[in-house]
Design a protein around this motif. Structure first.
Motif, PDB file in Angstrom:
ATOM      1  N   GLN A  34       8.250  -7.199  11.452  1.00  0.00           N
ATOM      2  CA  GLN A  34       6.877  -6.294  11.598  1.00  0.00           C
ATOM      3  C   GLN A  34       5.911  -7.854  12.648  1.00  0.00           C
ATOM      4  O   GLN A  34       6.066  -8.520  13.204  1.00  0.00           O
ATOM      5  N   SER A  35       5.852  -6.891  13.674  1.00  0.00           N
ATOM      6  CA  SER A  35       5.263  -7.157  15.254  1.00  0.00           C
ATOM      7  C   SER A  35       3.470  -6.584  15.123  1.00  0.00           C
ATOM      8  O   SER A  35       3.414  -5.560  15.134  1.00  0.00           O
ATOM      9  N   GLY A  36       3.205  -7.806  14.820  1.00  0.00           N
ATOM     10  CA  GLY A  36       1.492  -7.015  14.223  1.00  0.00           C
ATOM     11  C   GLY A  36       1.566  -6.579  13.195  1.00  0.00           C
ATOM     12  O   GLY A  36       1.633  -6.552  12.063  1.00  0.00           O
ATOM     13  N   ASP A  37       0.100  -6.729  13.056  1.00  0.00           N
ATOM     14  CA  ASP A  37      -1.166  -6.036  11.699  1.00  0.00           C
ATOM     15  C   ASP A  37      -0.449  -5.935  10.513  1.00  0.00           C
ATOM     16  O   ASP A  37      -0.306  -5.921   9.732  1.00  0.00           O
ATOM     17  N   LEU A  38      -0.216  -8.066   9.958  1.00  0.00           N
ATOM     18  CA  LEU A  38      -0.009  -8.529   9.301  1.00  0.00           C
ATOM     19  C   LEU A  38      -1.086  -8.239   7.644  1.00  0.00           C
ATOM     20  O   LEU A  38      -0.743  -8.333   7.370  1.00  0.00           O
ATOM     21  N   HIS A  39      -2.264  -7.651   8.994  1.00  0.00           N
ATOM     22  CA  HIS A  39      -3.071  -7.543   7.321  1.00  0.00           C
ATOM     23  C   HIS A  39      -2.852  -6.150   6.581  1.00  0.00           C
ATOM     24  O   HIS A  39      -3.366  -6.131   6.128  1.00  0.00           O
ATOM     25  N   TYR A  40      -2.915  -5.971   7.063  1.00  0.00           N
ATOM     26  CA  TYR A  40      -1.525  -4.025   6.484  1.00  0.00           C
ATOM     27  C   TYR A  40       0.116  -3.641   7.316  1.00  0.00           C
ATOM     28  O   TYR A  40      -0.134  -2.902   8.566  1.00  0.00           O
ATOM     29  N   THR A  41       0.729  -4.178   6.690  1.00  0.00           N
ATOM     30  CA  THR A  41       1.784  -4.340   7.224  1.00  0.00           C
ATOM     31  C   THR A  41       2.155  -2.460   6.622  1.00  0.00           C
ATOM     32  O   THR A  41       2.213  -2.198   6.598  1.00  0.00           O
ATOM     33  N   ASP A  42       4.124  -2.211   7.403  1.00  0.00           N
ATOM     34  CA  ASP A  42       4.327  -0.709   6.995  1.00  0.00           C
ATOM     35  C   ASP A  42       5.056  -1.170   5.456  1.00  0.00           C
ATOM     36  O   ASP A  42       4.902  -0.495   4.574  1.00  0.00           O
ATOM     37  N   SER A  43       5.152  -2.329   5.177  1.00  0.00           N
ATOM     38  CA  SER A  43       5.773  -2.701   3.600  1.00  0.00           C
ATOM     39  C   SER A  43       4.128  -2.190   2.938  1.00  0.00           C
ATOM     40  O   SER A  43       4.614  -1.935   1.921  1.00  0.00           O
ATOM     41  N   MET A  44       3.478  -2.623   3.280  1.00  0.00           N
ATOM     42  CA  MET A  44       1.793  -2.124   2.391  1.00  0.00           C
ATOM     43  C   MET A  44       1.785  -1.226   2.536  1.00  0.00           C
ATOM     44  O   MET A  44       1.326  -0.213   1.175  1.00  0.00           O
ATOM     45  N   LYS A  45       1.848  -0.218   3.700  1.00  0.00           N
ATOM     46  CA  LYS A  45       1.762   0.635   3.557  1.00  0.00           C
ATOM     47  C   LYS A  45       2.722   1.652   2.914  1.00  0.00           C
ATOM     48  O   LYS A  45       1.976   2.499   1.743  1.00  0.00           O
ATOM     49  N   ILE A  46       4.109   1.149   3.215  1.00  0.00           N
ATOM     50  CA  ILE A  46       4.547   2.207   1.988  1.00  0.00           C
ATOM     51  C   ILE A  46       4.416   1.698   0.552  1.00  0.00           C
ATOM     52  O   ILE A  46       4.871   3.183   0.187  1.00  0.00           O
ATOM     53  N   LYS A  47       4.074   1.032   0.356  1.00  0.00           N
ATOM     54  CA  LYS A  47       3.737   0.610  -0.917  1.00  0.00           C
ATOM     55  C   LYS A  47       2.298   1.695  -1.567  1.00  0.00           C
ATOM     56  O   LYS A  47       2.051   1.503  -2.656  1.00  0.00           O
ATOM     57  N   ASP A  48       1.394   2.212  -0.404  1.00  0.00           N
ATOM     58  CA  ASP A  48       0.498   2.785  -0.844  1.00  0.00           C
ATOM     59  C   ASP A  48       0.962   4.017  -0.526  1.00  0.00           C
ATOM     60  O   ASP A  48       0.064   5.061  -1.490  1.00  0.00           O
ATOM     61  N   TRP A  49       1.915   4.584  -0.446  1.00  0.00           N
ATOM     62  CA  TRP A  49       2.214   5.889   0.482  1.00  0.00           C
ATOM     63  C   TRP A  49       3.376   6.510  -1.229  1.00  0.00           C
ATOM     64  O   TRP A  49       3.564   7.791  -1.052  1.00  0.00           O
ATOM     65  N   VAL A  50       3.781   6.068  -1.372  1.00  0.00           N
ATOM     66  CA  VAL A  50       5.117   6.349  -1.881  1.00  0.00           C
ATOM     67  C   VAL A  50       5.678   5.670  -3.996  1.00  0.00           C
ATOM     68  O   VAL A  50       4.275   4.853  -4.422  1.00  0.00           O
ATOM     69  N   GLU A  51       5.181   6.220  -4.855  1.00  0.00           N
ATOM     70  CA  GLU A  51       5.077   6.583  -5.600  1.00  0.00           C
ATOM     71  C   GLU A  51       5.215   6.045  -6.931  1.00  0.00           C
ATOM     72  O   GLU A  51       5.418   5.583  -7.658  1.00  0.00           O
ATOM     73  N   ASN A  52       7.331   6.528  -5.848  1.00  0.00           N
ATOM     74  CA  ASN A  52       8.448   5.752  -6.677  1.00  0.00           C
ATOM     75  C   ASN A  52       8.081   4.145  -7.546  1.00  0.00           C
ATOM     76  O   ASN A  52       7.314   3.088  -6.230  1.00  0.00           O
ATOM     77  N   GLU A  53       8.635   3.379  -8.992  1.00  0.00           N
ATOM     78  CA  GLU A  53       8.859   2.198  -8.421  1.00  0.00           C
ATOM     79  C   GLU A  53      10.063   1.271  -7.987  1.00  0.00           C
ATOM     80  O   GLU A  53      10.643   1.709  -8.336  1.00  0.00           O
TER      81      GLU A  53
END
Length: 205
Positions: A34-53
């Motif tokens: 993760q290069s930059g955007d540590l306040h809202y990383t791609d992992s955080m986006k996936i957590k927000d966008w994916v319904e599955n546990e």
């Protein structure tokens, strides 16, 4: 099913496509760098966008500067080494999302494609339509072949002119499957789930 998501460039929708495939395959997710955007990383986006546990594995490198990983790492006095990466152990499907395209430098000596070669995962190439996308797509396909990497899926992200699509598909192998993802106006759990539920995988030929 373990897949490495890459693209023909930056800002072409890799993370949205990763969310859709994570939902579709009920997969775990890993972003190695993760290069930059540590306040809202791609992992955080996936957590927000994916319904599955699902399980989200921590990044091997979290870098402050929003730049190419080799530059971001150098700013912090770090050196990214491909040999330092270990694929998370899981019996679940796994989506691994790269940073940028194939030739993004991780250091002065190693590129993203070197990491892909080490992990030996089938590849998903995300393509978006813009002037020059044919050139970037065909170069990416050639680079994957040269390294002996399997192009498992080609994602056509958004609307494509028929002529552009025809040329791109003409250069992929018959075993490569095609996924078409519509433009997403509002990225939410609901929109990602709807697209995943209606996802169609086309066989080439």
């Amino acid at each position: 099913m373990k897949l490495f998501i890459t693209g023909i460039g930056t800002e072409i929708g890799k993370t949205v496509c990763s969310a859709i495939l994570t939902q579709y395959f009920k997969a775990d997710y890993w972003k190695p760098v993760q290069s930059g955007d540590l306040h809202y990383t791609d992992s955080m986006k996936i957590k927000d966008w994916v319904e599955n546990e699902i399980t989200y594995y921590p990044e091997a490198y979290r870098l402050q500067l929003a730049a190419s990983p080799h530059q971001s790492a150098a700013e912090e006095g770090k050196l990214i080494r491909v040999d330092d990466f270990q694929l998370p152990e899981t019996s679940n499907p796994l989506i691994v999302e790269g940073a940028g395209g194939l030739m993004v430098p991780l250091s002065d000596q190693e590129l993203m494609i070197d990491l892909m070669e080490k992990l030996k995962l089938p590849v998903v190439l995300v393509v978006r339509n813009y002037l020059g996308c044919i050139n970037h797509t065909l170069l990416s396909i050639m680079a994957l072949k040269e390294r002996g990497l399997t192009l498992e899926y080609l994602i056509l992200n958004g609307v494509f002119p028929t002529d552009t699509e025809r040329v791109i598909i003409n250069y992929i192998e018959k075993r490569t499957k095609i996924i078409r993802i519509p433009d997403v106006d509002s990225i939410t759990k609901e929109s990602i789930t709807t697209i995943a539920n209606n996802l169609k995988i086309e066989y080439n030929g």
